[in-house]
Design an enzyme around this catalytic site. Structure first.
Site, PDB file in Angstrom:
ATOM      1  N   CYS A 135       0.850  -1.186   0.000  1.00  0.00           N
ATOM      2  CA  CYS A 135       0.000   0.000   0.000  1.00  0.00           C
ATOM      3  C   CYS A 135       0.887   1.238   0.000  1.00  0.00           C
ATOM      4  O   CYS A 135       1.914   1.291   0.669  1.00  0.00           O
ATOM      5  CB  CYS A 135      -0.964  -0.003   1.186  1.00  0.00           C
ATOM      6  N   GLU A 136       0.493   2.216  -0.790  1.00  0.00           N
ATOM      7  CA  GLU A 136       1.354   3.381  -0.954  1.00  0.00           C
ATOM      8  C   GLU A 136       1.304   4.328   0.248  1.00  0.00           C
ATOM      9  O   GLU A 136       2.136   5.219   0.364  1.00  0.00           O
ATOM     10  CB  GLU A 136       1.003   4.134  -2.238  1.00  0.00           C
ATOM     11  N   HIS A 137       0.337   4.126   1.121  1.00  0.00           N
ATOM     12  CA  HIS A 137       0.243   5.010   2.287  1.00  0.00           C
ATOM     13  C   HIS A 137       1.156   4.590   3.421  1.00  0.00           C
ATOM     14  O   HIS A 137       1.658   5.441   4.158  1.00  0.00           O
ATOM     15  CB  HIS A 137      -1.199   5.068   2.794  1.00  0.00           C
ATOM     16  N   HIS A 138       1.345   3.276   3.591  1.00  0.00           N
ATOM     17  CA  HIS A 138       2.115   2.783   4.741  1.00  0.00           C
ATOM     18  C   HIS A 138       3.287   1.885   4.347  1.00  0.00           C
ATOM     19  O   HIS A 138       4.036   1.444   5.212  1.00  0.00           O
ATOM     20  CB  HIS A 138       1.195   2.010   5.689  1.00  0.00           C
ATOM     21  N   HIS A 151      -5.583  -6.092   3.915  1.00  0.00           N
ATOM     22  CA  HIS A 151      -4.611  -5.000   4.037  1.00  0.00           C
ATOM     23  C   HIS A 151      -3.968  -5.032   5.412  1.00  0.00           C
ATOM     24  O   HIS A 151      -4.637  -4.784   6.417  1.00  0.00           O
ATOM     25  CB  HIS A 151      -5.317  -3.652   3.819  1.00  0.00           C
ATOM     26  N   GLN A 153      -5.612  -0.494  -3.879  1.00  0.00           N
ATOM     27  CA  GLN A 153      -6.328  -1.637  -4.461  1.00  0.00           C
ATOM     28  C   GLN A 153      -7.229  -1.201  -5.624  1.00  0.00           C
ATOM     29  O   GLN A 153      -7.334  -1.893  -6.637  1.00  0.00           O
ATOM     30  CB  GLN A 153      -7.157  -2.340  -3.380  1.00  0.00           C
ATOM     31  N   CYS A 180      -1.950  -2.968   6.627  1.00  0.00           N
ATOM     32  CA  CYS A 180      -1.908  -1.645   7.262  1.00  0.00           C
ATOM     33  C   CYS A 180      -3.149  -1.429   8.124  1.00  0.00           C
ATOM     34  O   CYS A 180      -3.096  -0.714   9.121  1.00  0.00           O
ATOM     35  CB  CYS A 180      -1.720  -0.526   6.246  1.00  0.00           C
TER      36      CYS A 180
END
Ligand code: ZN
Length: 194
Positions: free
Chosen positions: A83-86, A152, A124, A154
């Site tokens: 995931c690009e956030h975490h 996920h 996703q 995260c």
């Protein structure tokens, strides 16, 4: 599509990881960690190698002219992404279908196309759409459908979502979007598993 170009010399990424570990309060000279910066760097390179992969090139010479025009469904394509956030993993299964219009693709290429987009920093929703749009572009079919179910880490590891919740996303193009019966047939095919 932006292709990956190495921006740093090969020693740069391990040095950054070592710096990160120090910042976390670790002793990067202790036995268990001494090779970790190199391993983490290699692992990150692998998990983001999709930036350098072009779906049209992957399909390459596995594209065949064929009059077959019934639905082709490739079920349960396992994937792992970040995931690009975490920068934490999300992983699951992709259900991929298309309605050929004169061209079919070697079935082993579908998982490779999924990986080409999964091995990037992702959402996703975007992963689902990119797989569908790439197949639509390369195969020029009557329609493409992609459904992804994923967990996920995260959400699960950080306690946002305690149970093993699955997130479901879908992208329907062409006949799968416009024809309710085609869409229903696909959804029925992926629901009834061996
Ligand atoms: Zn996340």
């Amino acid at each position: 599509m932006s292709l990956y170009r190495p921006r740093f010399d090969p020693d740069e990424l391990p040095a950054i990881v070592a710096r990160l570990l120090e910042e976390l309060g670790e002793d990067v000279t202790r036995e268990g960690l001494v090779d970790s910066p190199r391993r983490v760097a290699e692992s990150l390179r692998f998990l983001t190698e999709g930036y350098g992969l072009d779906p049209a090139a992957i399909v390459g010479d596995a594209l065949f002219h064929e009059d077959y025009d019934d639905m082709v469904v490739v079920r349960d394509v396992n994937f792992f992404s970040l995931c690009e956030h975490h920068l934490l993993p999300f992983f699951g299964r992709a259900q991929v279908a298309y309605l050929p219009k004169g061209k079919v693709v070697g079935l082993s290429k579908v998982p490779r196309i999924v990986d080409a987009f999964a091995h990037r920093l992702q959402l996703q929703e975007r992963l689902t759409r990119q797989i569908a749009e790439a197949l639509y572009e390369v195969l020029e079919p009557n329609g493409v459908a992609v459904v992804i179910e994923a967990r996920h880490l995260c959400m699960e590891m950080r306690g946002v979502e305690k149970h093993e919740a699955e997130t479901v996303t879908s992208c329907m193009l062409g006949a799968f979007r416009n024809d309710k019966r085609t869409r229903s047939e696909f959804l029925e095919l992926i629901r009834t598993r061996g």
